[in-house]
Design an enzyme around this catalytic site. Structure first.
Site, PDB file in Angstrom:
ATOM      1  N   TYR A  64      53.617  40.215  30.946  1.00 35.56           N
ATOM      2  CA  TYR A  64      52.557  39.150  31.116  1.00 35.56           C
ATOM      3  C   TYR A  64      53.026  37.767  31.174  1.00 35.56           C
ATOM      4  CZ  TYR A  64      49.210  43.000  29.642  1.00 35.56           C
ATOM      5  OH  TYR A  64      48.568  44.310  29.740  1.00 35.56           O
ATOM      6  N   GLU A  65      52.254  37.028  31.880  1.00 35.76           N
ATOM      7  CA  GLU A  65      52.948  35.624  32.275  1.00 35.76           C
ATOM      8  C   GLU A  65      52.953  34.732  31.111  1.00 35.76           C
ATOM      9  OE1 GLU A  65      49.955  34.426  35.015  1.00 35.76           O
ATOM     10  OE2 GLU A  65      48.711  33.285  33.593  1.00 35.76           O
ATOM     11  N   SER A  66      52.545  35.051  29.967  1.00 37.41           N
ATOM     12  CA  SER A  66      52.884  34.457  28.712  1.00 37.41           C
ATOM     13  C   SER A  66      54.396  34.378  28.121  1.00 37.41           C
ATOM     14  CB  SER A  66      52.145  34.813  27.488  1.00 37.41           C
ATOM     15  OG  SER A  66      51.910  36.122  27.364  1.00 37.41           O
TER      16      SER A  66
END
Lengths: 265, 284
Positions: A52-54
């Site tokens: 996930y981009e986090s």
């Protein structure tokens, strides 16, 4: 085949989950892609790497995150890196096999708009914007897209090119120097679509059980191209359906506390 | 050594009308308490920067404090759109809002360039993307070695950055664990910085690579337990997802928004945040 009656939404998520392989490294968009990716992990692809981009790499959440940065994603990840590293080393570095995106507006060549409805400077509706999607679309080796069909969503011409798919079709990506494959699969609540090898126009290759060609056309804003040979999507198995429903039930229970935005807790 | 101050003093000393300010946090550790203090002090004409402007930027915009926003994703993640920001963009209420819009990759690279003291960031991006046509700060540069055309954006250099962290020690060394976002880059890129923390401890008691910011890189530390709520502090309290869902309705109506802001921000204090996370602590 399951005796349980499934909804079109469930068929979409399950058909999308089947497209992912055990050795994929998948950059997960929030919403429908997130559900599909986690159903894949919980059924046929236990070793899939979900990112996930986090910054969470190799995450295995027990419930679906509401945002791309819920603590659950970090708690269950192999490692969590800072966001600049996420985009530089991992995405730009070419380590993502599948970028899995949703779309507010989509055209027949897999171009996506999540920025504005109407004119950019004076929009009718201001949408959230691209987030990670413009570079996910460019740097992932392949792009899968999943969305529910509607005349508002699947349009002849998108209002804004947030993320580049196949542009005007054909070799448009190569002409811009983009070396990745771009959109290779579209999974809707009614059908499975793949780009024509030459024109790159999304073409229906499989229709979900109980759905007709007319249903597919009635909820799509462009004239739909059907492949010469069209399959029927296998219905969800009991295991797939149970996995998805259990995941949704856990998620609902986790997200529905009593809303308490006031100052007295 | 960093300075230790009450939050109200830190905001008063570090945030001025007309400043370029970043309240950073990527879902995790969003500095809500610091933004609410800025709202209470009625700062004006701000340029606000953030990759993922969510509720606090919706609030700053809705209170008429912002003239320009530099961002890459303006939504309430998993819930929907930012309704106060939409009202400003679509209807000019309470005032018009200029947007400088990027992708996440561009913003992350721009923060990193700011921290690295470079004038611009270079990366492979924006290919075929229309943002490059509507944002004159998206340009390109050819690699001098291979000739590959790469995207370039200016470095982010805020006047002041606000972040929230789990811990500082008594000198002001800052520890962040969990999702890191771009907070380190934001503080190093900024001229001034304010870090609100869950607790101040004698010893960070962290493994050798874990201290995010040494004390001499940090301007001011403020003790504000619960200061990220409804965002979360990993290991302290969980994200208040129900609050994010409830915000959608509050922000959908101008009057409802203003009365909520009066009750929960203008008439509240930084100390109220501790009580808001009470029942979220047990789940962390």
């Amino acid at each position: 085949m399951s005796d349980m009656v499934h909804t079109p939404d469930e068929m979409m998520t399950i058909a999308a989950s089947r497209a992912l392989k055990n050795d994929d490294v998948c950059f997960v968009g929030i919403g429908a892609p997130s559900a599909a990716c986690n159903v894949a992990r919980l059924t046929h692809a236990p070793d899939i790497t979900l990112i996930y981009e986090s910054g969470t790499i190799g995450t295995a959440p027990d419930v679906l995150p509401l945002s791309i940065g819920d603590g659950e994603l970090c708690d269950t990840a192999v490692t969590t890196v800072a966001v600049p590293e996420m985009f530089r080393y991992w995405l730009q570095g070419g380590r993502i096999t599948i970028g899995f995106l949703g779309a507010a507006q989509l055209d027949r060549f897999g171009n996506i708009n999540t920025t504005v409805i109407g004119d950019y400077a004076n929009p009718k509706t201001r949408l959230p914007g691209g987030g990670g999607a413009p570079e996910i679309a460019g740097s992932s080796r392949e792009i899968f897209i999943t969305m529910k069909q509607s005349l508002r969503g699947m349009v002849e011409k998108i209002d804004f090119f947030t993320s580049f798919g196949h542009g005007e079709g054909g070799d448009h990506r190569q002409r811009l120097g983009i070396e990745t494959q771009g959109p290779t699969l579209l999974i809707t609540d009614l059908a499975i679509w793949r780009p024509d090898p030459e024109t790159k126009e999304f073409t229906v290759v499989s229709i979900h059980p109980g759905v007709t060609r007319e249903d597919v056309q009635a909820t799509c804003g462009w004239t739909v191209k059907f492949a010469d040979r069209i399959e029927e999507t296998p219905p969800p198995t009991d295991l797939e359906l149970k996995t998805l429903r259990d995941l949704k039930a856990r998620t609902k229970a986790a997200h529905q506390g009593q809303p308490d935005p006031g100052k007295a807790a | 050594m960093a300075k230790f101050q009450p939050l109200a003093d830190a905001v008063l000393e570090n945030l001025n009308d007309g400043d370029v300010v970043a309240f950073e946090g990527f879902t995790h550790l969003i500095p809500h308490a610091a933004a609410h203090e800025a709202i209470r002090q009625g700062k004006k004409d701000l340029t606000i920067i953030r990759m993922t402007p969510d509720l606090i930027y919706d609030q700053l915009i809705g209170m008429g404090m912002v003239k320009r926003m530099i961002f890459s994703y303006a939504g309430n993640p998993g819930v929907g759109l930012l309704r106060r920001m939409r009202d400003a963009v679509e209807n000019g209420w309470p005032q018009a809002l200029e947007l400088e819009e990027h992708s996440h990759a561009a913003m992350a690279n721009a923060y990193e360039a700011g921290a690295a003291g470079l004038p611009c960031a270079v990366f492979r991006g924006y290919r075929g993307a229309e943002l490059a046509k509507v944002n004159s700060n998206v340009r390109s540069v050819a690699c001098p070695f291979t000739g590959e055309v790469l995207a370039a954006v200016p470095a982010v250099r805020p006047d002041v950055a606000f972040i929230h962290a789990q811990k500082a020690d008594r000198k002001g060394n800052v520890l962040i664990e969990g999702i890191l976002g771009v907070q380190k880059e934001a503080v190093l890129a900024a001229t001034r910085s304010v870090v609100t923390v869950e607790e101040i401890v004698d010893d960070l008691n962290a493994h050798p690579n874990a201290c995010l910011l040494p004390d001499w890189t940090v301007g001011t530390i403020c003790l504000v337990p619960g200061g990220a709520h409804p965002s979360y502090a990993h290991g302290y309290y969980v994200r208040d997802n129900a609050y994010y869902i409830a915000w959608d309705k509050i922000a959908s109506d101008r009057e409802a928004f203003l009365s909520w802001m009066k009750e929960n921000v203008l008439d509240a204090t930084p100390e109220d945040f501790g009580g808001r996370v009470g029942k979220l602590r047990s789940a962390a």
